[in-house]
Scaffold this active site. Structure first.
Site, PDB file in Angstrom:
ATOM      1  N   ASN A 290       0.847  -1.190   0.000  1.00 48.63           N
ATOM      2  CA  ASN A 290       0.000   0.000   0.000  1.00 48.63           C
ATOM      3  C   ASN A 290       0.889   1.248   0.000  1.00 48.63           C
ATOM      4  O   ASN A 290       2.117   1.149   0.127  1.00 48.63           O
ATOM      5  CB  ASN A 290      -0.939  -0.036   1.212  1.00 48.63           C
ATOM      6  N   CYS A 292       1.931   3.525   1.995  1.00 49.96           N
ATOM      7  CA  CYS A 292       2.908   3.816   3.065  1.00 49.96           C
ATOM      8  C   CYS A 292       3.725   2.612   3.480  1.00 49.96           C
ATOM      9  O   CYS A 292       4.541   2.692   4.404  1.00 49.96           O
ATOM     10  CB  CYS A 292       2.188   4.416   4.257  1.00 49.96           C
ATOM     11  N   GLU A 294       3.067  -0.339   4.948  1.00 50.03           N
ATOM     12  CA  GLU A 294       2.851  -1.206   6.110  1.00 50.03           C
ATOM     13  C   GLU A 294       2.067  -2.474   5.791  1.00 50.03           C
ATOM     14  O   GLU A 294       1.981  -3.377   6.632  1.00 50.03           O
ATOM     15  CB  GLU A 294       2.146  -0.442   7.247  1.00 50.03           C
TER      16      GLU A 294
END
Length: 605
Positions: A290, A292, A294
């Site tokens: 995704n 970012c 994580e």
């Protein structure tokens, strides 16, 4: 401000512009209590006893104890045809004009409904290669990323939403050097985060100072070229790949390090470790995350995230008797697992394949926020040994509570469809869980393939009266924060850190708590150690920015990513102030650069 739950103007602004339910300009949520009840009722609907679970869900939402992802808070219980999932990884991009523009269309439909998107561009042939059948020359993956960037800007040109995409490329793709340099022009790819997919073989080549071949699957006419067998996205088995050039592995690694030092991108994803530790190693291959980082996901996978606000579990803050209510945290974690599991059943999906993938794996990502403020309230300095120890203890407690809750859900509702008992229990991460959890999985299965992830939680942490976000340290006691308004313009707010504000209110003085420490006062190693401390209890990944001072020595900087690899992390992102990206946040009355897409609050809210 007329809502007693909000102690800061920015929190009320965030709620009003992003999460409050409006229909045709009329506000249907009169206060945050209405939002909590709306979300709780919508997510309790799949239950046999919805009234009971609505009350339970409301209880963990109340007072910001549990903060579901932004899409959940904005969309649950409304008539809007939107997804409740914050982000997706899109399907494999087929290396043809039809395939590329089909993928672009899928991305546009996904972003239109509010989802961020991750893409692996490794399937696109390198710049300068003859395109089969038409006699033209390929322009390479970076050129097509610019089309995605324009699409994102267009889709999100109105309203109080940020665009968010992740673009990845293999470390052995022939265009990797162009990819590394792609964001060094501040006008390019502003809606992308970019990360290099770094393999174990590449890290070994760096260690040995070997040459590194840059390759791409060979066409039928390239049989006379030097070929190497490689596993490549879009192919079920290893395929012959043409060697386009060789570069010293350390030279390529230094280019990645220098780009990070000077421009804060690209990040690094240790992709072999991600796949090796994936609980679904036996039925999927991951090539992207995704926006970012994580949540590593397979094609059409989705993020279903929520964060436990640790500030709400500190007893007797700022005293010698200060303690953390681990039992309360575990109880909220268990209920939150059920809440997030129900999100899968009530959400809309932009694409049918996304719905299918979510239903088959039932991935959720339970994490934390407010950690740094909780540590301050406990009088523990972020980055020290005691902070590492208690943070690890908290994450272990959440992880084990979440897995146990998912086992109980499986006993009640059934295991996720891709569950294979023998293979799942043989997974590297699952084998680290306590024997009682393993026995529970053996007897009853488990409802969710994955359960923990540490999101940046930037916007939802502002909603909760500016608690420190995710795993990050506090930026400062008082500073300026820029947020989007409904008209798409930015507004500046002076904000005060939650723990600092609470300290001043309780002590009636303007100084700071003894344990107060900011991101810039920490060494990069202290940042890295805090991330490494909790990775053993995170079955997905961690969004964490390693803040680096502007005057930090490059040689010391270049060791950080090797340390991240040695510590067992799945990825690493650093931020050093620079001319292209400026500062992430800024103090009052300090001149600052325009906001950019890679700031601390980069997640699609």
């Amino acid at each position: 401000m007329n809502d007693p739950h909000f102690t800061t103007p920015i929190a009320q602004h965030i709620w009003d512009t992003k999460y409050r339910h409006y229909e045709r300009g009329a506000a249907l949520d009169t206060c945050i209590e209405d939002t909590w009840q709306r979300v709780a009722k919508a997510l309790a609907a799949p239950e046999k006893n919805p009234e009971y679970w609505q009350a339970r869900f409301y209880d963990i939402l109340r007072d910001f104890k549990f903060l579901p992802g932004g899409r959940i808070q904005a969309g649950a219980g409304t008539a809007h045809q939107v997804t409740l999932f914050n982000c997706f990884v899109m399907g494999t991009i087929v290396d043809s004009m039809d395939g590329i523009f089909d993928a672009l269309k899928e991305g546009a439909l996904t972003m239109q409904q509010g989802g961020g998107a991750g893409y692996d561009f490794s399937t696109l042939r390198p710049r300068g290669v003859q395109a089969a059948g038409v006699g033209s020359v390929a322009s390479g993956p970076v050129s097509f990323m610019r089309i995605w960037d324009s699409m994102c800007a267009t889709i999100l040109s109105t309203g109080a939403r940020r665009g968010a995409m992740m673009g990845t490329l293999r470390c052995d793709h022939p265009d990797i050097e162009e990819f590394i340099a792609a964001k060094q022009d501040r006008s390019q790819l502003r809606h992308f985060n970019v990360s290099v997919l770094v393999s174990d073989a590449f890290m070994a080549a760096v260690s040995r100072d070997d040459d590194w071949p840059l390759v791409f699957p060979a066409g039928e006419s390239e049989t006379g070229s030097e070929l190497l067998m490689r596993n490549w996205p879009g192919y079920d088995d290893a395929v012959p790949c043409k060697v386009y050039k060789r570069i010293r592995a350390r030279t390529l690694w230094q280019k990645i390090m220098q780009a990070n030092y000077d421009y804060a991108e690209p990040g690094v994803l240790f992709i072999d470790r991600i796949n090796r530790l994936n609980n679904l190693y036996y039925c999927e291959t991951i090539q992207a995350t995704n926006p970012c980082g994580e949540v590593p996901l397979p094609p059409y996978g989705a993020c279903n995230l929520g964060s436990i606000n640790l500030t709400q579990f500190v007893r007797n803050p700022f005293t010698a008797q200060a303690s953390l209510d681990l039992e309360g945290i575990g109880a909220v974690a268990a209920t939150a697992v059920r809440l997030l599991d129900n999100v899968i059943d009530v959400s809309h999906f932009p694409l049918a394949r996304q719905a299918e993938q979510a239903q088959r794996s039932r991935r959720i990502g339970l994490g934390i926020t407010g950690l740094a403020d909780a540590l301050i309230m406990l009088q523990i300095r972020y980055g020290g040994n005691e902070a590492e120890k208690i943070t690890q203890q908290v994450m272990q407690h959440i992880c084990h509570a979440a897995y146990q809750a998912s086992i109980e859900l499986a006993r009640e509702k059934g295991a996720f469809p891709l569950f294979d008992k023998e293979k799942y229990l043989a997974g590297i991460f699952v084998r680290t869980l306590p024997e009682s959890i393993s026995e529970g999985i053996k007897q009853h299965g488990i409802r969710n393939s994955h359960l923990t992830a540490i999101a940046p939680a930037g916007t939802i942490s502002l909603l909760a009266n500016n608690v420190s976000s995710g795993l990050e340290p506090v930026f400062g006691s008082d500073y300026m924060r820029q947020v989007l308004k409904r008209d798409g313009c930015y507004a500046d707010y002076e904000v005060t850190d939650y723990a600092a504000a609470l300290w001043r209110k309780e002590r009636a003085r303007d100084d700071l708590p003894p344990a107060f420490v900011t991101a810039h006062a920490l060494t990069p190693d202290e940042h890295l150690h805090m991330q490494a401390a909790i990775q053993p209890y995170v079955d997905q990944a961690i969004s964490k920015t390693i803040n680096v001072p502007a005057d930090y020595d490059f040689e010391a900087f270049s060791t950080l990513y090797q340390k991240a690899y040695d510590f067992g992390l799945k990825g690493c992102t650093t931020f050093r102030p620079n001319a292209v990206t400026g500062e992430i946040l800024h103090k009052p009355d300090v001149e600052h650069a325009a906001p950019h897409c890679c700031g601390l609050e980069r997640e699609p809210d």
